[in-house]
Design a protein around this motif. Structure first.
Motif, PDB file in Angstrom:
ATOM      1  N   TYR A  16       0.829  -1.203   0.000  1.00  0.00           N
ATOM      2  CA  TYR A  16       0.000   0.000   0.000  1.00  0.00           C
ATOM      3  C   TYR A  16       0.866   1.257   0.000  1.00  0.00           C
ATOM      4  O   TYR A  16       0.641   2.180  -0.779  1.00  0.00           O
ATOM      5  N   ILE A  17       1.872   1.265   0.851  1.00  0.00           N
ATOM      6  CA  ILE A  17       2.764   2.431   0.945  1.00  0.00           C
ATOM      7  C   ILE A  17       3.513   2.636  -0.363  1.00  0.00           C
ATOM      8  O   ILE A  17       3.624   3.762  -0.861  1.00  0.00           O
ATOM      9  N   ALA A  18       4.031   1.549  -0.944  1.00  0.00           N
ATOM     10  CA  ALA A  18       4.751   1.654  -2.218  1.00  0.00           C
ATOM     11  C   ALA A  18       3.832   2.182  -3.319  1.00  0.00           C
ATOM     12  O   ALA A  18       4.231   3.032  -4.122  1.00  0.00           O
ATOM     13  N   SER A  19       2.603   1.705  -3.348  1.00  0.00           N
ATOM     14  CA  SER A  19       1.644   2.153  -4.354  1.00  0.00           C
ATOM     15  C   SER A  19       1.309   3.635  -4.180  1.00  0.00           C
ATOM     16  O   SER A  19       1.270   4.403  -5.156  1.00  0.00           O
ATOM     17  N   TYR A  20       1.080   4.046  -2.944  1.00  0.00           N
ATOM     18  CA  TYR A  20       0.748   5.441  -2.672  1.00  0.00           C
ATOM     19  C   TYR A  20       1.934   6.348  -3.005  1.00  0.00           C
ATOM     20  O   TYR A  20       1.772   7.403  -3.631  1.00  0.00           O
ATOM     21  N   LYS A  21       3.125   5.924  -2.616  1.00  0.00           N
ATOM     22  CA  LYS A  21       4.337   6.689  -2.899  1.00  0.00           C
ATOM     23  C   LYS A  21       4.528   6.828  -4.407  1.00  0.00           C
ATOM     24  O   LYS A  21       4.877   7.900  -4.907  1.00  0.00           O
ATOM     25  N   THR A  22       4.260   5.758  -5.136  1.00  0.00           N
ATOM     26  CA  THR A  22       4.385   5.782  -6.592  1.00  0.00           C
ATOM     27  C   THR A  22       3.419   6.788  -7.196  1.00  0.00           C
ATOM     28  O   THR A  22       3.779   7.549  -8.103  1.00  0.00           O
ATOM     29  N   LYS A  23       2.189   6.823  -6.698  1.00  0.00           N
ATOM     30  CA  LYS A  23       1.206   7.785  -7.202  1.00  0.00           C
ATOM     31  C   LYS A  23       1.658   9.224  -6.956  1.00  0.00           C
ATOM     32  O   LYS A  23       1.505  10.088  -7.820  1.00  0.00           O
ATOM     33  N   LEU A  24       2.206   9.471  -5.778  1.00  0.00           N
ATOM     34  CA  LEU A  24       2.690  10.822  -5.467  1.00  0.00           C
ATOM     35  C   LEU A  24       3.863  11.209  -6.369  1.00  0.00           C
ATOM     36  O   LEU A  24       3.909  12.328  -6.893  1.00  0.00           O
ATOM     37  N   ILE A  25       4.792  10.292  -6.557  1.00  0.00           N
ATOM     38  CA  ILE A  25       5.949  10.565  -7.416  1.00  0.00           C
ATOM     39  C   ILE A  25       5.481  10.811  -8.847  1.00  0.00           C
ATOM     40  O   ILE A  25       5.932  11.754  -9.505  1.00  0.00           O
ATOM     41  N   ALA A  26       4.558   9.987  -9.329  1.00  0.00           N
ATOM     42  CA  ALA A  26       4.038  10.153 -10.689  1.00  0.00           C
ATOM     43  C   ALA A  26       3.393  11.526 -10.858  1.00  0.00           C
ATOM     44  O   ALA A  26       3.567  12.189 -11.892  1.00  0.00           O
ATOM     45  N   HIS A  27       2.652  11.960  -9.845  1.00  0.00           N
ATOM     46  CA  HIS A  27       2.020  13.281  -9.895  1.00  0.00           C
ATOM     47  C   HIS A  27       3.080  14.374 -10.006  1.00  0.00           C
ATOM     48  O   HIS A  27       2.953  15.287 -10.824  1.00  0.00           O
ATOM     49  N   TRP A  28       4.129  14.274  -9.196  1.00  0.00           N
ATOM     50  CA  TRP A  28       5.206  15.271  -9.246  1.00  0.00           C
ATOM     51  C   TRP A  28       5.888  15.260 -10.605  1.00  0.00           C
ATOM     52  O   TRP A  28       6.218  16.310 -11.144  1.00  0.00           O
ATOM     53  N   GLU A  42      13.157  14.466  -1.950  1.00  0.00           N
ATOM     54  CA  GLU A  42      11.891  14.734  -1.254  1.00  0.00           C
ATOM     55  C   GLU A  42      11.275  13.462  -0.676  1.00  0.00           C
ATOM     56  O   GLU A  42      10.621  13.493   0.353  1.00  0.00           O
ATOM     57  N   PHE A  43      11.469  12.344  -1.377  1.00  0.00           N
ATOM     58  CA  PHE A  43      10.889  11.077  -0.941  1.00  0.00           C
ATOM     59  C   PHE A  43      11.905  10.200  -0.199  1.00  0.00           C
ATOM     60  O   PHE A  43      11.686   9.009  -0.038  1.00  0.00           O
ATOM     61  N   TYR A  44      13.005  10.802   0.206  1.00  0.00           N
ATOM     62  CA  TYR A  44      14.011  10.155   1.050  1.00  0.00           C
ATOM     63  C   TYR A  44      14.701   8.962   0.395  1.00  0.00           C
ATOM     64  O   TYR A  44      15.119   8.028   1.075  1.00  0.00           O
ATOM     65  N   PHE A  45      14.842   8.982  -0.932  1.00  0.00           N
ATOM     66  CA  PHE A  45      15.683   8.000  -1.593  1.00  0.00           C
ATOM     67  C   PHE A  45      17.121   8.480  -1.433  1.00  0.00           C
ATOM     68  O   PHE A  45      17.379   9.687  -1.421  1.00  0.00           O
ATOM     69  N   THR A  46      18.054   7.545  -1.330  1.00  0.00           N
ATOM     70  CA  THR A  46      19.437   7.961  -1.113  1.00  0.00           C
ATOM     71  C   THR A  46      20.001   8.719  -2.307  1.00  0.00           C
ATOM     72  O   THR A  46      20.828   9.609  -2.142  1.00  0.00           O
ATOM     73  N   ASP A  47      19.544   8.367  -3.502  1.00  0.00           N
ATOM     74  CA  ASP A  47      19.942   9.100  -4.700  1.00  0.00           C
ATOM     75  C   ASP A  47      18.974   8.782  -5.838  1.00  0.00           C
ATOM     76  O   ASP A  47      18.031   8.001  -5.670  1.00  0.00           O
ATOM     77  N   GLU A  48      19.230   9.382  -6.974  1.00  0.00           N
ATOM     78  CA  GLU A  48      18.330   9.231  -8.115  1.00  0.00           C
ATOM     79  C   GLU A  48      18.259   7.784  -8.606  1.00  0.00           C
ATOM     80  O   GLU A  48      17.202   7.324  -9.045  1.00  0.00           O
ATOM     81  N   SER A  49      19.350   7.052  -8.518  1.00  0.00           N
ATOM     82  CA  SER A  49      19.336   5.671  -9.005  1.00  0.00           C
ATOM     83  C   SER A  49      18.408   4.787  -8.185  1.00  0.00           C
ATOM     84  O   SER A  49      17.761   3.879  -8.727  1.00  0.00           O
ATOM     85  N   HIS A  50      18.291   5.059  -6.884  1.00  0.00           N
ATOM     86  CA  HIS A  50      17.360   4.296  -6.061  1.00  0.00           C
ATOM     87  C   HIS A  50      15.910   4.618  -6.424  1.00  0.00           C
ATOM     88  O   HIS A  50      15.057   3.731  -6.461  1.00  0.00           O
ATOM     89  N   LEU A  51      15.632   5.876  -6.712  1.00  0.00           N
ATOM     90  CA  LEU A  51      14.302   6.246  -7.186  1.00  0.00           C
ATOM     91  C   LEU A  51      14.016   5.558  -8.512  1.00  0.00           C
ATOM     92  O   LEU A  51      12.934   5.015  -8.721  1.00  0.00           O
ATOM     93  N   ASN A  52      14.989   5.558  -9.422  1.00  0.00           N
ATOM     94  CA  ASN A  52      14.810   4.908 -10.724  1.00  0.00           C
ATOM     95  C   ASN A  52      14.462   3.438 -10.559  1.00  0.00           C
ATOM     96  O   ASN A  52      13.529   2.941 -11.200  1.00  0.00           O
ATOM     97  N   LYS A  53      15.190   2.755  -9.705  1.00  0.00           N
ATOM     98  CA  LYS A  53      14.956   1.321  -9.487  1.00  0.00           C
ATOM     99  C   LYS A  53      13.560   1.085  -8.905  1.00  0.00           C
ATOM    100  O   LYS A  53      12.813   0.213  -9.362  1.00  0.00           O
ATOM    101  N   PHE A  55      10.862   3.118  -8.983  1.00  0.00           N
ATOM    102  CA  PHE A  55       9.797   3.542  -9.890  1.00  0.00           C
ATOM    103  C   PHE A  55       9.662   2.570 -11.057  1.00  0.00           C
ATOM    104  O   PHE A  55       8.551   2.218 -11.455  1.00  0.00           O
ATOM    105  N   ARG A  56      10.776   2.115 -11.594  1.00  0.00           N
ATOM    106  CA  ARG A  56      10.743   1.164 -12.712  1.00  0.00           C
ATOM    107  C   ARG A  56      10.077  -0.142 -12.274  1.00  0.00           C
ATOM    108  O   ARG A  56       9.295  -0.727 -13.020  1.00  0.00           O
ATOM    109  N   LYS A  57      10.344  -0.581 -11.054  1.00  0.00           N
ATOM    110  CA  LYS A  57       9.728  -1.808 -10.540  1.00  0.00           C
ATOM    111  C   LYS A  57       8.219  -1.639 -10.409  1.00  0.00           C
ATOM    112  O   LYS A  57       7.448  -2.553 -10.701  1.00  0.00           O
ATOM    113  N   GLN A  58       7.766  -0.465  -9.998  1.00  0.00           N
ATOM    114  CA  GLN A  58       6.354  -0.214  -9.781  1.00  0.00           C
ATOM    115  C   GLN A  58       5.593   0.054 -11.078  1.00  0.00           C
ATOM    116  O   GLN A  58       4.470  -0.396 -11.250  1.00  0.00           O
ATOM    117  N   VAL A  59       6.198   0.817 -11.985  1.00  0.00           N
ATOM    118  CA  VAL A  59       5.492   1.337 -13.159  1.00  0.00           C
ATOM    119  C   VAL A  59       5.936   0.676 -14.464  1.00  0.00           C
ATOM    120  O   VAL A  59       5.158   0.588 -15.403  1.00  0.00           O
TER     121      VAL A  59
END
Length: 78
Positions: A16-28, A42-53, A55-59
């Motif tokens: 649920y948290i991953a899904s909600y976080k993904t929706k917020l990131i997608a909106h941004w 903003e979403f407390y990822f250590t760097d852009e590559s962690h966000l990429n990993k 988000f790619r897994k979710q979307v």
């Protein structure tokens, strides 16, 4: 608590948290011009590559690809 949540929400709290976080990131990504590394921060990822990993897994697309697709869709729809 986790079992109660899953029973009623039909997904784990982590899902649920991953899904909600993904929706917020997608909106941004779609509605702001904030840089992707800024969104990662903003979403407390250590760097852009962690966000990429994440988000790619979710979307199925990187944040940059997602942003480009959404902006292209807006141009076509306008």
């Amino acid at each position: 608590m986790g079992r109660y949540f899953k029973l009623h929400a039909r997904e784990t709290m982590q899902q649920y948290i991953a899904s909600y976080k993904t929706k917020l990131i997608a909106h941004w990504l779609q509605y702001s011009d904030k840089r992707i590394n800024g969104i990662a921060s903003e979403f407390y990822f250590t760097d852009e590559s962690h966000l990429n990993k994440f988000f790619r897994k979710q979307v199925g697309h990187s944040p940059r690809e997602y942003r480009e697709r959404m902006r292209q869709a807006e141009r076509v729809g306008a």
